[in-house]
Design a protein around this motif. Structure first.
Motif, PDB file in Angstrom:
ATOM      1  N   VAL A  62     -21.101 -12.732  40.766  1.00 12.92           N
ATOM      2  CA  VAL A  62     -20.735 -11.332  40.572  1.00 12.92           C
ATOM      3  C   VAL A  62     -21.322 -10.829  39.262  1.00 12.92           C
ATOM      4  CG1 VAL A  62     -18.805  -9.714  40.392  1.00 12.92           C
ATOM      5  CG2 VAL A  62     -18.620 -11.737  41.858  1.00 12.92           C
ATOM      6  N   GLN A  63     -21.777  -9.582  39.277  1.00 12.23           N
ATOM      7  CA  GLN A  63     -22.287  -8.977  38.052  1.00 12.23           C
ATOM      8  C   GLN A  63     -21.156  -8.227  37.360  1.00 12.23           C
ATOM      9  OE1 GLN A  63     -25.373  -5.941  38.323  1.00 12.23           O
ATOM     10  NE2 GLN A  63     -26.341  -6.805  36.516  1.00 12.23           N
ATOM     11  N   TYR A  64     -21.012  -8.473  36.079  1.00 14.14           N
ATOM     12  CA  TYR A  64     -19.987  -7.804  35.270  1.00 14.14           C
ATOM     13  C   TYR A  64     -20.700  -6.886  34.276  1.00 14.14           C
ATOM     14  CZ  TYR A  64     -16.834 -11.341  37.152  1.00 14.14           C
ATOM     15  OH  TYR A  64     -16.103 -12.144  37.994  1.00 14.14           O
ATOM     16  N   VAL A  65     -20.181  -5.669  34.163  1.00 11.63           N
ATOM     17  CA  VAL A  65     -20.802  -4.681  33.283  1.00 11.63           C
ATOM     18  C   VAL A  65     -19.745  -4.115  32.333  1.00 11.63           C
ATOM     19  CG1 VAL A  65     -22.066  -2.505  33.158  1.00 11.63           C
ATOM     20  CG2 VAL A  65     -22.472  -4.074  35.066  1.00 11.63           C
ATOM     21  N   ALA A  66     -20.071  -4.135  31.057  1.00 12.27           N
ATOM     22  CA  ALA A  66     -19.221  -3.518  30.036  1.00 12.27           C
ATOM     23  C   ALA A  66     -20.108  -2.644  29.169  1.00 12.27           C
ATOM     24  CB  ALA A  66     -18.525  -4.580  29.194  1.00 12.27           C
ATOM     25  N   GLY A  67     -19.996  -1.337  29.349  1.00 10.06           N
ATOM     26  CA  GLY A  67     -20.883  -0.440  28.613  1.00 10.06           C
ATOM     27  C   GLY A  67     -22.320  -0.661  29.029  1.00 10.06           C
ATOM     28  N   ASP A  68     -23.160  -0.928  28.051  1.00 11.06           N
ATOM     29  CA  ASP A  68     -24.571  -1.176  28.332  1.00 11.06           C
ATOM     30  C   ASP A  68     -24.901  -2.660  28.395  1.00 11.06           C
ATOM     31  OD1 ASP A  68     -25.096   1.478  28.485  1.00 11.06           O
ATOM     32  OD2 ASP A  68     -25.754   1.687  26.413  1.00 11.06           O
ATOM     33  N   LEU A  69     -23.884  -3.474  28.535  1.00 11.07           N
ATOM     34  CA  LEU A  69     -24.079  -4.929  28.618  1.00 11.07           C
ATOM     35  C   LEU A  69     -23.683  -5.412  30.002  1.00 11.07           C
ATOM     36  CD1 LEU A  69     -24.580  -7.748  27.350  1.00 11.07           C
ATOM     37  CD2 LEU A  69     -22.211  -7.714  26.579  1.00 11.07           C
ATOM     38  N   SER A  70     -24.564  -6.172  30.616  1.00  9.86           N
ATOM     39  CA  SER A  70     -24.257  -6.741  31.927  1.00  9.86           C
ATOM     40  C   SER A  70     -24.490  -8.243  31.885  1.00  9.86           C
ATOM     41  CB  SER A  70     -25.118  -6.107  33.020  1.00  9.86           C
ATOM     42  OG  SER A  70     -26.463  -6.530  32.886  1.00  9.86           O
ATOM     43  N   ALA A  71     -23.804  -8.931  32.785  1.00 12.97           N
ATOM     44  CA  ALA A  71     -23.970 -10.382  32.868  1.00 12.97           C
ATOM     45  C   ALA A  71     -23.630 -10.835  34.273  1.00 12.97           C
ATOM     46  CB  ALA A  71     -23.074 -11.093  31.854  1.00 12.97           C
ATOM     47  N   GLN A  72     -24.253 -11.913  34.659  1.00 13.05           N
ATOM     48  CA  GLN A  72     -24.004 -12.511  35.965  1.00 13.05           C
ATOM     49  C   GLN A  72     -23.738 -14.005  35.743  1.00 13.05           C
ATOM     50  OE1 GLN A  72     -27.133 -11.624  38.711  1.00 13.05           O
ATOM     51  NE2 GLN A  72     -25.740 -11.523  40.437  1.00 13.05           N
ATOM     52  N   PRO A  73     -22.556 -14.317  35.250  1.00  6.88           N
ATOM     53  CA  PRO A  73     -22.271 -15.721  34.938  1.00  6.88           C
ATOM     54  C   PRO A  73     -22.208 -16.572  36.198  1.00  6.88           C
ATOM     55  CG  PRO A  73     -20.304 -14.386  34.699  1.00  6.88           C
ATOM     56  CD  PRO A  73     -21.416 -13.442  34.957  1.00  6.88           C
ATOM     57  N   ASP A  74     -22.369 -17.864  36.002  1.00  6.49           N
ATOM     58  CA  ASP A  74     -22.359 -18.767  37.153  1.00  6.49           C
ATOM     59  C   ASP A  74     -20.979 -18.858  37.785  1.00  6.49           C
ATOM     60  OD1 ASP A  74     -25.132 -19.703  37.105  1.00  6.49           O
ATOM     61  OD2 ASP A  74     -24.591 -20.491  35.145  1.00  6.49           O
ATOM     62  N   ALA A  75     -19.953 -18.755  36.980  1.00  5.41           N
ATOM     63  CA  ALA A  75     -18.593 -18.793  37.523  1.00  5.41           C
ATOM     64  C   ALA A  75     -17.637 -18.154  36.537  1.00  5.41           C
ATOM     65  CB  ALA A  75     -18.164 -20.238  37.793  1.00  5.41           C
TER      66      ALA A  75
END
Lengths: 205, 130
Positions: A62-75
């Motif tokens: 799942v992609q997580y977005v906070a403001g202008d920062l996004s991440a797609q952690p492995d778990a």
């Protein structure tokens, strides 16, 4: 937000301070651990009885977005009052030697894990802890306030640097901020947590 | 007015029951368009963005109970400060430009005056006979 101080701590094998981040390390035999049944037992071998609940399926990222920062952690796993943001690398080349692990740990991977946890924490509005699992070790990262500030205040600049149209991802932010962190006065030195408050308030000297 | 800041809580401790020792940072969802920021030099824009973007808690283990960013004492500046700083920067840049042009004009006028004064003096090789 309360912190349960009576909870038994996990048994980290070693710890050090790297670029303003307190790093805890847990080492294991990858052959034995990778043969375990459940995801938590395989990827979070530091726990003896805790069984955090994974959000989403194992194949989902799942992609997580906070403001202008996004991440797609492995778990991402629910663990008590917070979240575990887990990044893992499977390659055998990332086996590290226990007696010199602090020199072998890559700073960009560490910062990437922290930036990912920041995106998850912002998107879910829950406290998150950054973990990195590589071939034979599990690391937990506790960034000091100057590190968090550096990452947070450089998101917009990283967006421009990488020409990111919407949001900069965790890898890009980590790559952008690593040289800035290395240039911060005192950040590479080993300091006690009691001195972090003054540093966070702007007293860099 | 403080924009919709995003609270980010990063835990520094891990136990069998949960996470703890929480530090937090506030993110400003940058609402300035890239075209607006592109008008500023990169370094200045980075400084302005940094000033308006984040505030970090300085007390490990004490995350705020509620996400009320407008009441956070550590929120040192907001986006309004960034716009004001950008406006000040433009005014200062105009002043420096005007000063430079004035200095160049004054230098040119002085040189022309000196050349005019020297051309009206005695010419080399024209010796006057008594």
């Amino acid at each position: 937000m309360s912190t349960d101080t009576t909870a038994p701590p996990v048994n980290w094998h070693d710890q050090t301070r790297l670029l303003g981040v307190q790093v805890h390390a847990f080492f294991f035999d990858p052959v034995e651990v990778d043969a375990r049944a459940s995801f938590v037992e395989r990827y979070l071998p530091v726990f003896t009885r805790a069984r955090p609940r994974r959000l989403g399926e194992e194949s989902d990222r799942v992609q997580y977005v906070a403001g202008d920062l996004s991440a797609q952690p492995d778990a991402v796993l629910e663990h008590g009052n917070g979240l575990i943001c887990l990044t893992y690398r499977h390659t055998d080349r990332l086996l590290i030697e226990r007696d010199r692990w602090a020199n072998m740990l890559r700073a960009d991977l560490m910062l990437q894990a922290i930036a990912g946890a920041m995106a998850v924490a912002g998107a879910r509005q829950q406290p998150a802890v950054a973990l990195l699992r590589i071939g034979n070790a599990l690391f937990q990262f506790a960034p000091s306030p100057p590190v968090l500030e550096c990452l947070a205040t450089n998101i917009a600049a990283a967006c421009r640097y990488w020409n990111a149209p919407k949001a900069v991802n965790a890898t890009q932010l980590a790559t952008f901020c690593e040289p800035k962190l290395r240039s911060l006065p005192g950040i590479a030195l080993s300091t006690s947590p009691s001195s972090w408050a003054g540093v966070a308030a702007g007293n860099w000297t | 007015m403080v924009p919709n800041l995003i609270q980010i809580q990063i835990a520094s401790a891990l136990s069998e029951d949960g996470v703890g020792d929480i530090r937090w940072v506030l993110l400003d969802p940058s609402d300035a368009s890239p075209e607006q920021e592109a008008s500023l030099p990169a370094q200045d824009a980075a400084v302005l963005s940094a000033a308006a973007q984040a505030a970090v808690s300085s007390t490990p283990g004490s995350a705020p109970a509620s996400a009320e960013p407008a009441r956070e004492p550590l929120s040192t500046s907001d986006a309004h400060d960034g716009h004001q700083a950008a406006w000040t920067y433009e005014v200062l840049r105009a002043l420096v430009l005007v000063a430079a042009l004035t200095a160049a004009w004054w230098t040119a006028v002085s040189l022309l005056d000196q050349r005019g004064a020297s051309s009206s003096g005695p010419q080399v090789g024209n010796r006057t006979t008594p």
